[in-house]
Design a protein around this motif. Sequence first.
Motif, PDB file in Angstrom:
ATOM      1  N   PRO A   1      45.282  50.476  41.871  1.00 61.79           N
ATOM      2  CA  PRO A   1      45.250  51.673  42.728  1.00 61.79           C
ATOM      3  C   PRO A   1      44.773  52.943  42.032  1.00 61.79           C
ATOM      4  N   GLY A   2      45.065  53.099  40.750  1.00 60.77           N
ATOM      5  CA  GLY A   2      44.643  54.306  40.046  1.00 60.77           C
ATOM      6  C   GLY A   2      43.172  54.334  39.708  1.00 60.77           C
ATOM      7  N   GLY A   3      42.448  53.259  40.027  1.00 55.01           N
ATOM      8  CA  GLY A   3      41.020  53.208  39.746  1.00 55.01           C
ATOM      9  C   GLY A   3      40.658  52.401  38.510  1.00 55.01           C
ATOM     10  N   ALA A   4      41.650  51.951  37.745  1.00 54.01           N
ATOM     11  CA  ALA A   4      41.357  51.138  36.560  1.00 54.01           C
ATOM     12  C   ALA A   4      40.726  49.822  36.995  1.00 54.01           C
ATOM     13  N   ARG A   5      39.668  49.418  36.274  1.00 50.34           N
ATOM     14  CA  ARG A   5      38.962  48.187  36.615  1.00 50.34           C
ATOM     15  C   ARG A   5      38.764  47.328  35.382  1.00 50.34           C
ATOM     16  N   LEU A   6      38.731  46.035  35.630  1.00 56.64           N
ATOM     17  CA  LEU A   6      38.411  45.086  34.574  1.00 56.64           C
ATOM     18  C   LEU A   6      37.414  44.093  35.146  1.00 56.64           C
ATOM     19  N   TYR A   7      36.320  43.892  34.421  1.00 57.60           N
ATOM     20  CA  TYR A   7      35.271  42.984  34.875  1.00 57.60           C
ATOM     21  C   TYR A   7      35.379  41.643  34.154  1.00 57.60           C
ATOM     22  N   ALA A   8      34.848  40.600  34.788  1.00 54.83           N
ATOM     23  CA  ALA A   8      34.833  39.274  34.172  1.00 54.83           C
ATOM     24  C   ALA A   8      33.509  38.595  34.472  1.00 54.83           C
TER      25      ALA A   8
ATOM     26  N   ALA B   1      38.758  43.184  38.864  1.00 54.08           N
ATOM     27  CA  ALA B   1      40.128  43.471  39.296  1.00 54.08           C
ATOM     28  C   ALA B   1      40.282  44.978  39.286  1.00 54.08           C
ATOM     29  N   GLU B   2      40.767  45.529  40.389  1.00 54.96           N
ATOM     30  CA  GLU B   2      40.923  46.980  40.498  1.00 54.96           C
ATOM     31  C   GLU B   2      42.358  47.322  40.876  1.00 54.96           C
TER      32      GLU B   2
ATOM     33  N   VAL C   1      43.405  44.346  43.511  1.00 54.90           N
ATOM     34  CA  VAL C   1      42.458  43.780  44.469  1.00 54.90           C
ATOM     35  C   VAL C   1      41.364  43.084  43.665  1.00 54.90           C
ATOM     36  N   ILE C   2      41.188  41.805  43.921  1.00 54.65           N
ATOM     37  CA  ILE C   2      40.241  40.988  43.178  1.00 54.65           C
ATOM     38  C   ILE C   2      39.062  40.669  44.086  1.00 54.65           C
TER      39      ILE C   2
END
Length: 335
Positions: free
Chosen positions: A156-163, A153-154, A323-324
Motif C-alpha cells: 500500500p505504501g508504494g513499495a515494489r519488488l520485481y521478479a 509485488a506492491e 497485490v501481485i
Amino acid sequence: MPRLTENKIVLITRKTRLEELVARYNTLEQVRFYVESLGADFSDYQREDAAHKAALRLLERDLAELGRVQVIERFYVPNFLFGPEDTVVVAGQDGLVANTLKYLQEQPVVAVNPDPGRWDGKLLPFTPKEARLVVKDVFRNKRPFKEITLAQAELPGGARLYAVNDLFIGPKSHTSARYILETGEETETQSSSGIIVSTGLGSTGWLSSVLSGAAGIARLSCELGLASADTTRGACSSDARENGRRAGGQKAAAPGFDWSAEYLYYSVREPFPSRTTGTSLAFGRVDAASPLSVTSLMPSNGVIFSDGMEDDFLEFNSGQKAVIGIADKRGRLVL
C-alpha cells in the motif's frame, strides 16, 4: 584508437568461486587448503577463474572500441543508476542475467557466456568474441530482442519488488505462513509454507519442481491408500491411477509458458487444512483481470523476496496487503 560512439556500455559481472573464497580466507594458499581439505579439485576453481577473467579482458577491450565502458560487480547492481540509453552487457551465469533484468527500465541486455564449456547458458546466447558485433548492431537498432514479462509485488505504501523468475511470499524461516489469499471473487484464509508466483521465464524452474512434486505425491499417495478425495480432487480415480502407471518411467516434458506471456501462475506450498484454514485455492493463474492479493497474518518474519535473493526483500507482516500482478515494465534480452 578513437571510440566508435560515446554511448555508455555497462558491463555486469560477478566474482568467481575462487574470488569469493579469497575474499573470505584472505590468501590463495588458504583457499587451496580449504578446498582440498573438502576433497574438491582446486584446479577446477583455477580454470573457472582464468576463463572468466580472460573473457572479461576480451569484452572490456572490444567494447571499449564501441563506447564508454563501466564495469559493475553484481553486488552493486541493486543501487546502481542505469541511464535510459545505456546498453547492458552481462557476463556470467543465467542467474546473473535474471537478477540484472529486474533492476533495469527496459534497457537492452546482451547476455554473454564467459565459459561455454562450463555453463549451458539458456539465457546466454553469445560468446565473448561475438559481443562486439552484437553491441554494434544494438547501437544501430538492427538487433531483435525478446520481451520478458516480469512479476511485481506492491504494498500500500508504494513499495515494489520485481521478479524475473519467481516471487516468494511467506516466512523468513522454516515456519508456517498465515495469510488471506484473494483471487477473482474467491477468498480463503490459509496456512502454508508460502506462495510462489512464477513468470514464463521462471516456469521451467521452481514452478516445474512444484508441479512435478505435487503430481508424484498425489499419484503415490493414491497407490499407498493415504489420500482422500478431498485432498487429491480426483487424482485417485481409476483412470488417473492407470495414466500414472503408464507414465511411470517416462521422462515428463518440462512444463512452461512463453517468456512474454501476459500472465503468471501462483502455487501454494503445502497448504494445511484446518477449522480456520482452507486449501481450495492452491494453484491458479494471475493476469491483469485477476490479480492476486495476499494479506499477511504473520506477526513477524513475513517476507516477499524474488529470484532466490533472500537479502533483497519486502517485510510482510500482519495487516499488510500485497497485490501481485504483471509488472509495469519488461525485460529486453537481445537475440
